[in-house]
Design an enzyme around this catalytic site. Structure first.
Site, PDB file in Angstrom:
ATOM      1  N   LYS A   1     -13.726   5.696   5.806  1.00  0.00           N
ATOM      2  CA  LYS A   1     -14.051   6.618   4.713  1.00  0.00           C
ATOM      3  C   LYS A   1     -15.555   6.611   4.425  1.00  0.00           C
ATOM      4  CE  LYS A   1     -13.017   7.142  -0.224  1.00  0.00           C
ATOM      5  NZ  LYS A   1     -14.055   6.328  -0.838  1.00  0.00           N
TER       6      LYS A   1
ATOM      7  N   HIS B   1       0.856  -1.181   0.000  1.00  0.00           N
ATOM      8  CA  HIS B   1       0.000   0.000   0.000  1.00  0.00           C
ATOM      9  C   HIS B   1       0.897   1.238   0.000  1.00  0.00           C
ATOM     10  CE1 HIS B   1      -2.991  -2.902   0.756  1.00  0.00           C
ATOM     11  NE2 HIS B   1      -3.936  -2.064   1.084  1.00  0.00           N
TER      12      HIS B   1
END
Length: 886
Positions: free
Chosen positions: A550, A128
């Site tokens: 999120k 990531h």
């Protein structure tokens, strides 16, 4: 700041100043000092006036100067951590307890040894893209650290110190002149090399050190007992296997990745066994071999006459050494794939090592048996021949699209391919009974899905099941999404063996809430029941932290994840399953980051049960595994936390607190979620976010091989497919840090009186972890700078809403904690933030200037703007200063 760190930082800063003076850039030094003073004094207006007339080239050079200082600050702090661990003085704990296993063992009580022996800690390293440093920068910092170690060594005299100082000046000069920006995007192969380097440099040594700490804490005699204690760590990796939204990870990349893993694992094991063999010079008179060892050597002589002849000639009458040299030779033959001499698998090699150990013990030499030879055994148990278990990940919709295409080629079986792709019962039949003959040729996209499964089967045949057996399904929303992978595998490999562990990944708030029911539907299918029985009813489920935050905001995500875990534990208990929860935590505070020990302690009762699996991402990998001592301590902290979490007194208190504060959590969840969703659903919010932050430029940093959006589009104004990493990274640049706290203030306000919340903070670990993460996130915000960034968004109402929530959250959080300022009760963290703040503020001032200039060029001129590169340099510098941006 501890005195030793002050001394190191003073020396490094002095050398940095000398480098700048020698290069004729004293003006940069003076300018940076002036800006730092203005920012430290809170005079932002003065700082903006000072940079108002600077040219892009000047800002670029200034950003480099400040960034190098922040890198050197991080180096000094990391060295303090490593030195504190070496001396075991506890001077620096980084905001957590020291992780010593001894008190954890005492708190657990009887049975701690058995619990630890059965424990499994499973870090999974990912690519990531949150590590902003180039490898060249990391390498330069590593060299400087080594020279600083030599300079400060108690045996170093004036000549040695002068030489070390000369080397540091040279490398700081190189660092100052090295661009922090990547010119090309790394490939998956580059990312694999980076991860493999971590194993080579630290993890191969950290594992046996951890095992020694555990056995020592348990009081196991290092001469007579450690062979009975297994390695408790297993490593995984997504690098080269995670293809969710990354078109550059292909079946071929996955195959090559495991080959690199195997090559490195066998190289590490060969070196370890060869080292033991070269030092183990006991002869057959002082240490007679066992009958079993004599027989093994005789069989080896018949099987490998030339090899054994050479070894016997060079090591006569040293049977234990001879056998170890044979083992080392066979490991090397396995690495280079030499047929006839290579091992069939790690189990055969482990049998050989145990044979030598047992012979040494029988001959009266347990010290040699359980010394370096035992370290090699632990390394083999941990790394096998595969180093790290490569895990494949793909989005559920990719599988569904492949199924729709393939089912369309079966008109005799399927009327509506779209509906059939969601029919779990039909897919289950295809998984268990096989597919009819297909007339059509699959598209390239579908063929790649099938080829990935075929490669997994081949890798297992070549390197064993542990090399590549897990298949993670992103955005799992139904039983069909899970059984669909088995249906595809049935088509891809047919009757050939493939041991496939399908792991559902639940990410959004809604998916987490429905997870237990989805799994119940999945478990009702024949293919799932067969697989569960074959795995001794062991099941793994992954939880996504970043996308849930999120989706519903940090407060609701934390509470929702906690509730989902409790529901999953109940589901597993009802179905007599052994459940392992895989935590997809990021490094940033908005993606589940923060102190890992506190996070483990906050897990619901029964959700850990001696097994803890977690992703390690980006800059977190280097923070935790760049130094052997730090890596060992991190793993020890995790082991201590897992042990304490399972202790009956802790579990009982945690469960009582969960029930006691359930209604409070419900009110907090509802209010915070409403505030967060209302914000992100505001009209033009996506445009506002993109315009007030460097979001659209993050792709130019080339942090990783995968695009910023799952769709592959690098730029855009929709939040739907924006990954959580750029979402968090961009907000950290604005100094708002929204993903770490937004909605919490509204939630606390909805509680009215905070007395209950204060008690919950003391008594309920999940709530205290939530508050601590928000506190750290707020400590890195700056309302004055945030307001200036938000002005760029051109929507005053949204900006005011953000700043109002920031002030509300800050006020109520300090009231709840009974503090004057953030981190008042965490002196190490407070010092770390304060030490960097003036320099971080300077970079924010520079970034604002650059961002305004880039925006003023208009959409057509942004690409060619001379302010673009200095802007990216400030982004890199802020990543170094804030430390958990992604």
């Amino acid at each position: 700041m501890p005195e030793r760190m002050m001394r190191d930082l003073a020396l490094l800063s002095e050398l940095h100043r000398q480098v700048l003076m020698d290069s004729g850039r004293s003006d940069l030094l003076d300018l940076s000092r002036s800006l730092e003073r203005l920012c430290a004094d809170g005079d932002l207006a003065g700082a903006f006036r000072l940079v108002a007339d600077l040219e892009p080239a000047d800002i670029a050079l200034l950003a480099r100067v400040v960034t190098v200082h922040l890198h050197l600050t991080n180096l000094a702090e990391e060295r303090l951590r490593a030195r504190s661990l070496q001396r075991e003085d506890g001077e620096f704990a980084g905001g957590e307890d020291t992780g010593d296993l001894t008190p954890a063992i005492a708190a657990y009580g009887p049975g701690a040894a058995d619990r630890l022996a059965a424990m499994r800690i499973h870090p999974v390293l990912t690519a990531h893209p949150t590590e902003a440093r180039r490898r060249a920068v990391s390498s330069a910092l590593r060299r400087i650290a080594l020279h600083l170690e030599a300079y400060d060594h108690p045996w170093s005299g004036p000549a040695e110190q002068a030489e070390a100082r000369r080397h540091m000046l040279e490398d700081i000069d190189i660092l100052q002149r090295t661009s922090t920006l990547r010119m090309t995007r790394p490939t998956p192969a580059d990312e694999v090399k980076t991860i493999v380097t971590v194993f080579r440099q630290t993890l191969k040594d950290a594992v046996p050190r951890l095992q020694r700490r555990i056995t020592g804490a348990l009081g196991i005699d290092p001469v007579t007992g450690p062979a009975d204690f297994p390695s408790i760590v297993r490593f995984g990796s997504w690098v080269g296997g995670d293809r969710d939204g990354n078109p550059f990870v292909t079946a071929e990349v996955t195959r090559e990745t495991v080959a690199q893993h195997a090559g490195e694992a066998l190289r590490i094991l060969t070196e370890a066994v060869d080292h033991v063999a070269r030092t183990l010079t006991v002869d057959e008179v002082s240490t007679p071999p066992s009958t079993a060892l004599r027989d093994a050597l005789a069989n080896d002589a018949a099987a490998y006459p030339r090899l054994v002849g050479e070894i016997t000639k060079d090591s006569p009458r040293e049977p234990h050494r001879q056998k170890l040299l044979i083992i080392a030779a066979r490991l090397e033959a396995t690495r280079i794939e030499q047929v006839g001499l290579a091992y069939d698998g790690p189990e055969e090699c482990l049998t050989d090592l145990r044979l030598v150990q047992e012979s040494l013990v029988a001959a009266g030499d347990p010290r040699a048996a359980y010394g370096s030879l035992q370290d090699a055994v632990w390394m083999l148990e941990t790394f096998g021949f595969h180093l790290a278990e490569l895990e494949v990940r793909q989005h559920s919709q990719v599988h569904r699209a492949a199924l729709v295409e393939l089912l369309a080629g079966l008109p005799q079986l399927v009327d509506d391919p779209e509906a059939a792709a969601d029919d779990a019962a039909l897919l289950d039949r295809l998984a268990t009974e096989g597919w009819p003959e297909l007339d059509s040729t699959p598209s390239a996209t579908t063929r790649e899905v099938l080829d990935t499964l075929r490669v997994m089967a081949w890798l297992q045949q070549r390197w064993g099941r542990r090399s590549c057996g897990r298949y993670i399904v992103s955005f799992s929303q139904s039983a069909a999404h899970l059984v669909g992978v088995r249906a595809l595998a049935s088509l891809a490999v047919g009757s050939r063996p493939l041991e496939l562990d399908v792991v559902p990944l639940f990410e959004t708030g809604a998916d987490l809430a429905a997870a237990a029911q989805t799994l119940e539907d999945w478990l009702s299918l024949e293919s799932t029941r067969r697989w569960v029985d074959e795995r001794d009813r062991a099941v793994e489920v992954m939880l996504g932290y970043s996308d849930s935050a999120k989706d519903v905001g940090p407060t609701s995500a934390t509470l929702g994840l906690h509730a989902a875990q409790s529901a999953l534990v109940d589901w597993a208990d009802r179905n007599r399953l052994t459940l392992t929860l895989f935590h997809g935590r990021g490094g940033s505070l908005g993606r589940g980051g923060g102190p890992l020990g506190r996070a483990i302690a906050a897990q619901p009762t029964g959700s850990v049960d001696g097994r803890f699996k977690v992703t390690e991402q980006g800059e977190v990998i280097f923070a935790r595994y760049s130094d052997v001592r730090i890596a060992q301590q991190h793993l020890e902290r995790v082991a201590s936390a897992v042990l304490l979490t399972d202790a009956s007194t802790h579990a009982s208190a945690r469960e009582d607190a969960r029930q006691r504060y359930a209604q409070m959590a419900e009110r907090l969840d509802e209010a915070s979620r409403s505030a967060f969703r209302s914000l992100v659903e505001t009209e033009e919010f996506a445009d506002f976010f993109a315009e007030c932050s460097p979001l659209d430029l993050l792709a130019d940093l080339r942090l990783g091989s995968r695009p910023a959006r799952r769709s592959g589009v690098e730029h855009g104004r929709s939040l739907d497919d924006l990954r959580a990493i750029p979402w968090v990274f961009a907000w950290s640049m604005t100094r708002v840090n929204l993903p770490g706290w937004f909605g919490l203030g509204t939630g606390l306000a909805a509680l009215g009186d905070l007395d209950e919340a204060r008690r919950a903070y003391r008594e309920w670990p999940v709530f205290s972890a939530l508050i601590d993460v928000a506190e750290m996130s707020l400590a890195k915000t700056d309302a004055r700078l945030a307001a200036r960034f938000l002005e760029l968004g051109g929507r005053p109402a949204i900006a005011e809403r953000l700043l109002s929530e920031l002030e509300l959250t800050r006020t109520l959080l300090l009231d709840l904690l009974g503090q004057e300022d953030m981190l008042d009760r965490k002196p190490h963290l407070r010092t770390a933030v304060a030490l960097r703040r003036p320099f971080v503020d300077v970079l924010s001032v520079l970034q604002l200037r650059c961002l305004r200039e880039v925006r003023s060029a208009g959409a057509d001129g942004e690409e060619q703007s001379p302010w673009r590169e200095p802007l990216l340099l400030t982004v890199n510098g802020l990543a170094a200063g804030l430390q958990n941006t992604g």
